[in-house]
Design a protein around this motif. Structure first.
Motif, PDB file in Angstrom:
ATOM      1  N   ALA B 201       0.971  -1.204  -0.113  1.00 36.93           N
ATOM      2  CA  ALA B 201      -0.013   0.058   0.101  1.00 36.93           C
ATOM      3  C   ALA B 201       0.815   1.219  -0.204  1.00 36.93           C
ATOM      4  O   ALA B 201       1.420   1.620   0.983  1.00 36.93           O
ATOM      5  CB  ALA B 201      -0.869   0.185   1.241  1.00 36.93           C
ATOM      6  N   GLY B 202       1.236   1.698  -1.139  1.00 37.09           N
ATOM      7  CA  GLY B 202       2.200   2.759  -1.287  1.00 37.09           C
ATOM      8  C   GLY B 202       1.784   4.069  -1.435  1.00 37.09           C
ATOM      9  O   GLY B 202       2.545   4.781  -1.791  1.00 37.09           O
ATOM     10  N   ARG B 203       0.449   4.157  -1.569  1.00 39.14           N
ATOM     11  CA  ARG B 203       0.045   5.800  -1.561  1.00 39.14           C
ATOM     12  C   ARG B 203      -0.815   6.169  -0.396  1.00 39.14           C
ATOM     13  O   ARG B 203      -1.731   7.013  -0.685  1.00 39.14           O
ATOM     14  CB  ARG B 203      -0.882   5.502  -2.841  1.00 39.14           C
ATOM     15  N   ILE B 204      -0.125   5.676   0.677  1.00 42.35           N
ATOM     16  CA  ILE B 204      -1.091   6.318   2.045  1.00 42.35           C
ATOM     17  C   ILE B 204      -0.288   7.743   2.327  1.00 42.35           C
ATOM     18  O   ILE B 204      -1.247   8.642   2.429  1.00 42.35           O
ATOM     19  CB  ILE B 204      -0.651   5.349   3.161  1.00 42.35           C
ATOM     20  N   TYR B 216       7.451   6.099  -3.661  1.00 45.74           N
ATOM     21  CA  TYR B 216       8.609   4.932  -3.601  1.00 45.74           C
ATOM     22  C   TYR B 216       7.935   3.924  -4.229  1.00 45.74           C
ATOM     23  O   TYR B 216       8.605   3.275  -5.224  1.00 45.74           O
ATOM     24  CB  TYR B 216       8.819   4.743  -2.056  1.00 45.74           C
ATOM     25  N   GLU B 217       6.584   3.427  -3.728  1.00 46.74           N
ATOM     26  CA  GLU B 217       6.306   1.806  -4.370  1.00 46.74           C
ATOM     27  C   GLU B 217       5.604   2.341  -5.722  1.00 46.74           C
ATOM     28  O   GLU B 217       5.187   3.612  -6.080  1.00 46.74           O
ATOM     29  CB  GLU B 217       5.071   1.518  -3.745  1.00 46.74           C
ATOM     30  N   PRO B 219       2.992   3.469  -7.758  1.00 46.17           N
ATOM     31  CA  PRO B 219       1.684   3.962  -7.262  1.00 46.17           C
ATOM     32  C   PRO B 219       0.357   3.270  -7.541  1.00 46.17           C
ATOM     33  O   PRO B 219      -0.476   3.314  -7.186  1.00 46.17           O
ATOM     34  CB  PRO B 219       1.503   5.188  -7.891  1.00 46.17           C
ATOM     35  N   SER B 220       0.554   2.012  -8.741  1.00 44.51           N
ATOM     36  CA  SER B 220      -0.786   1.393  -9.034  1.00 44.51           C
ATOM     37  C   SER B 220      -0.847   0.551  -7.646  1.00 44.51           C
ATOM     38  O   SER B 220      -1.972  -0.100  -7.328  1.00 44.51           O
ATOM     39  CB  SER B 220      -0.494   0.558  -9.972  1.00 44.51           C
ATOM     40  N   ASN B 221       0.132   0.342  -6.901  1.00 42.68           N
ATOM     41  CA  ASN B 221       0.097  -0.377  -5.686  1.00 42.68           C
ATOM     42  C   ASN B 221      -0.242   0.394  -4.474  1.00 42.68           C
ATOM     43  O   ASN B 221       0.384   0.926  -3.795  1.00 42.68           O
ATOM     44  CB  ASN B 221       1.406  -1.027  -5.109  1.00 42.68           C
ATOM     45  N   CYS B 222      -1.827   0.547  -4.269  1.00 39.73           N
ATOM     46  CA  CYS B 222      -2.296   1.586  -3.502  1.00 39.73           C
ATOM     47  C   CYS B 222      -3.143   0.980  -2.506  1.00 39.73           C
ATOM     48  O   CYS B 222      -3.761   1.672  -1.597  1.00 39.73           O
ATOM     49  CB  CYS B 222      -2.993   2.360  -4.371  1.00 39.73           C
ATOM     50  N   GLY B 223      -3.013  -0.414  -1.983  1.00 42.25           N
ATOM     51  CA  GLY B 223      -3.705  -0.825  -1.105  1.00 42.25           C
ATOM     52  C   GLY B 223      -4.976  -1.618  -1.312  1.00 42.25           C
ATOM     53  O   GLY B 223      -6.014  -1.933  -0.583  1.00 42.25           O
ATOM     54  N   ASP B 224      -5.202  -1.758  -2.597  1.00 41.35           N
ATOM     55  CA  ASP B 224      -6.530  -2.390  -3.102  1.00 41.35           C
ATOM     56  C   ASP B 224      -6.703  -3.800  -2.213  1.00 41.35           C
ATOM     57  O   ASP B 224      -7.766  -4.164  -1.707  1.00 41.35           O
ATOM     58  CB  ASP B 224      -6.498  -2.998  -4.604  1.00 41.35           C
ATOM     59  N   GLY B 225      -5.524  -4.673  -2.132  1.00 43.56           N
ATOM     60  CA  GLY B 225      -5.641  -5.762  -1.313  1.00 43.56           C
ATOM     61  C   GLY B 225      -5.869  -5.841  -0.038  1.00 43.56           C
ATOM     62  O   GLY B 225      -6.886  -6.529   0.706  1.00 43.56           O
ATOM     63  N   HIS B 226      -5.367  -4.800   0.491  1.00 43.64           N
ATOM     64  CA  HIS B 226      -5.277  -4.406   2.122  1.00 43.64           C
ATOM     65  C   HIS B 226      -7.080  -4.277   2.267  1.00 43.64           C
ATOM     66  O   HIS B 226      -7.525  -4.681   3.174  1.00 43.64           O
ATOM     67  CB  HIS B 226      -4.545  -3.425   2.531  1.00 43.64           C
ATOM     68  N   SER B 227      -7.671  -3.198   1.551  1.00 43.40           N
ATOM     69  CA  SER B 227      -8.846  -2.872   1.567  1.00 43.40           C
ATOM     70  C   SER B 227      -9.916  -4.119   1.321  1.00 43.40           C
ATOM     71  O   SER B 227     -10.698  -4.353   2.062  1.00 43.40           O
ATOM     72  CB  SER B 227      -9.048  -1.709   0.694  1.00 43.40           C
ATOM     73  N   MET B 228      -9.564  -4.953   0.348  1.00 45.28           N
ATOM     74  CA  MET B 228     -10.542  -5.969  -0.024  1.00 45.28           C
ATOM     75  C   MET B 228     -10.358  -7.009   1.298  1.00 45.28           C
ATOM     76  O   MET B 228     -11.519  -7.614   1.515  1.00 45.28           O
ATOM     77  CB  MET B 228      -9.808  -6.673  -1.309  1.00 45.28           C
TER      78      MET B 228
END
Lengths: 77, 576
Positions: B201-204, B216-217, B219-228
């Motif tokens: 989750a690189g867009r916090i 840094y990450e 930005p498509s890695n924005c925490g979709d999985g964490h939220s799901m």
């Protein structure tokens, strides 16, 4: 709530002379992780539609005609 | 009740969400395990160039190679680096699979650096052991993965963002609902097992440059999985143990001490002096980095200007062709030459990433989350410090176990009512004629994270941050998207929002300080092993509220010696 549009200098530049998108090439559009490259309806060429760039470079590296240049976004330079 | 005709349904045995690093490995493994299985790889971008390694990787940061280290040594090192709060069985499963995976990748055509005798050319970067293996030609790794996906006939669905997981009456996962990022169409993928591989989750937090996508990450890695995972009822863990990295200032890419360290480069203060004993990224190392930045000795730099010309050329070749190749262009723009100038560094915005720290969706040594049928791997899942090789190893573990689980089960029933409600919620921003643009909403969330949630953590500040986020919940009902692309961003922004709340709630729950800067809690400055030698789990409770609980650390499989426990606590170079 009214909306305004603001201009933005985008980091990815496509050389229209070299771009062969009008022949059906979609390479840069396909590989962009952020899906910010698009086809300009008027010119038929690829361009950066959304200023949401990670300056990661697959678009430039994979372009078959070297038409794409990735610059560092202005805010970071 | 049937699904309306605008929702396409696809049935598969194993669904893998996220086609970066762990995902392709999970999908290929599932097909290797059961060639008859229908395996789908769902990807928000295009698997050819998606995820953290879209432009490759310059090395393995945690290779456990016989002759250099044993799995037990590695488990010890990571346990110490992570202040003892680890599921050792999980780290051990990685360590034991590490060398086989290197050989598998080698046989697929991934090139690892070898010495003159043909052995892997291992380098020491960690505090205790030797685990770094350079990949100077690592730029082609995505191409190699893609070939494997094609060869095994994995079904690939690009440009779909998974937004919610589905579950059946018994609480087992039953697939996902996803949004087409180009046409705003809704699809349902019904699956017997799901592997989540959505990355960090690189867009916090907001990068210091203010550019939303200059993270840094990827930005498509924005925490979709964490939220799901959160919304489907899975537990997350260690979210208070943020990821914060040392970076090239403004460029925000890794300064790559792992590449430059073995060649003689190091992190230095403004005087050009070394101030940390070890450049391996840990919370304690970041604390010293932060202290140096804030104290009179900053800024902090990557120092290479003392190295020989041929060494500099080698460094430039690796750093400017791999992982983040636009680094060279950034330096050119500022007239920075490694030969003559130290390179200014800074610390990154906060994120969740098990690849570098320890935060993520809880998984055990089989890759299982706390929801039956749901597996997790890579930067999103909770095995600490696992980096790229850990993503591959856990991708494989999840691929095997998800395939086995799918064989025990018929295709699950779909909850039609829930799917229709979700379709309406997901598409709502495009039905409006005006409202709040996703970029403004996201900027505000992330600016609040920087103002109130990043360390040093203070209760009063986090209270305010949470209250401001709570007030923004109402804004979600006013998000406005003009096209499918903006709708993608509107849905991503809601996942960023969830992650910001999770960061605050988990941080306030653990009333001690631990992991150096990652959880530096000013109100509770001491580490309190009597009360907090445990995991903090975060989940959605029966009232749909965000809640936390403690989970004991499982008995160690590798005991630590007393004199080893504090090895990572003494990072600062002693005067002398």
């Amino acid at each position: 709530m009214p909306i305004a549009s603001q201009i933005s200098m985008v980091p990815v530049v496509v050389d229209d002379e070299k771009c062969i998108a009008e022949k059906g090439c979609r390479t840069c559009i396909d590989v962009c992780p952020l899906d910010v490259l698009w086809i300009n309806e008027e010119s038929g060429k690829a361009y950066m539609k959304y200023d949401e760039c990670w300056y990661c470079m697959p678009c430039e590296a994979d372009c078959p005609t070297d038409a794409v240049t990735v610059n560092i976004p202005y805010l970071l330079r | 009740m049937n699904l309306p005709s605008d929702i396409r349904v696809q049935d598969v045995d194993v669904l893998v969400i996220g086609g970066g690093t762990a995902g392709p490995m999970a999908a290929v493994t599932a097909k290797e395990q059961n060639p008859d299985a229908k395996v789908m790889l769902l990807e928000k971008a295009n698997v050819k160039r998606s995820g953290a390694i879209s432009m490759g990787m310059d090395g393995l940061n945690n290779a456990v190679v016989p002759g250099h280290s044993e799995p037990e040594d590695y488990v010890k090192e990571i346990t110490i680096a992570n202040d003892g709060i680890v599921l050792q069985k999980g780290v051990m499963a990685y360590a034991e699979g590490s060398f086989d995976m290197i050989q598998k990748l080698d046989s697929w055509g991934v090139y690892f650096q070898k010495d003159e005798t043909g052995e892997y050319d291992m380098k020491k970067v960690h505090h205790l052991g030797t685990y770094v293996l350079p990949m100077p030609e690592g730029h082609n790794i995505k191409k190699i993965l893609y070939r494997r996906l094609r060869r095994h006939r994995v079904m690939i669905e690009n440009r779909y963002q998974a937004i919610r997981l589905l579950k059946d009456k018994d609480g087992a996962v039953s697939g996902c609902i996803a949004l087409g990022t180009r046409d705003a169409d809704i699809i349902v993928i019904r699956a017997k097992a799901v592997v989540l591989c959505t990355g960090a989750a690189g867009r916090i937090g907001l990068p210091a440059s203010g550019y939303l996508f200059g993270t840094y990450e990827n930005p498509s890695n924005c925490g979709d999985g964490h939220s799901m995972a959160y919304h489907v009822g899975a537990e997350l863990t260690g979210l208070e143990c943020y990821q914060i990295n040392p970076l090239l200032k403004d460029y925000n890419g890794p300064a790559c001490a792992y590449v430059t360290g073995p060649l003689g480069g190091y992190t230095a203060n403004a005087k050009g002096d070394r101030f940390i004993e070890c450049d391996y990224w840990s919370g304690q190392m970041m604390m010293e980095f932060y202290n140096e930045l804030q104290g009179g000795n900053g800024p902090v730099f990557l120092k290479l200007d003392h190295l020989a010309e041929e060494t500099i050329q080698e460094i430039e070749h690796v750093l400017h062709t791999n992982e983040r190749p636009s680094r060279g262009r950034f330096h050119d723009g500022r007239g920075t030459d490694y030969r003559t100038k130290m390179v200014e560094m800074h610390i990154s915005e906060i994120g969740f990433c098990a690849g570098h720290s320890a935060s993520g969706v809880w998984i055990n040594e089989k890759g299982e989350t706390t929801v039956p049928g749901l597996y997790g791997a890579g930067d999103m899942a909770s095995i600490p410090h696992s980096y790229m090789l850990g993503a591959f190893v856990y991708g494989q573990i999840c691929g095997e176990n998800a395939t086995e689980y799918a064989l025990t089960r018929e295709l699950p029933e779909l909850d039609v009512e829930y799917i229709i409600a979700e379709r309406d919620r997901i598409l709502a921003p495009m039905k409006r004629t005006d409202g709040i643009p996703p970029s403004q909403f996201e900027f505000k969330v992330r600016r609040l994270v920087n103002d109130y949630l990043q360390p040093p953590k203070v209760t009063k500040k986090m209270d305010i941050g949470l209250a401001r986020l709570e007030a923004m919940k109402e804004d979600i009902g006013h998000l406005y998207a003009r096209d499918a692309h903006e709708l993608l961003r509107a849905n991503e922004a809601q996942h960023v929002f969830d992650c910001a709340q999770m960061a605050a709630v988990a941080s306030m729950y653990r009333t001690e300080s631990r992991w150096g800067l990652y959880h530096n809690y000013v109100d509770f400055p001491a580490t309190d092993n009597d009360n907090w030698f445990c995991h903090v789990q975060l989940f959605k409770d029966e009232n749909s509220q965000m809640a936390c609980s403690t989970k004991p650390v499982d008995p160690y499989v590798v005991e630590l010696d007393e004199d080893e426990k504090n090895a990572y606590q003494q990072m600062r170079v002693q005067a002398g």
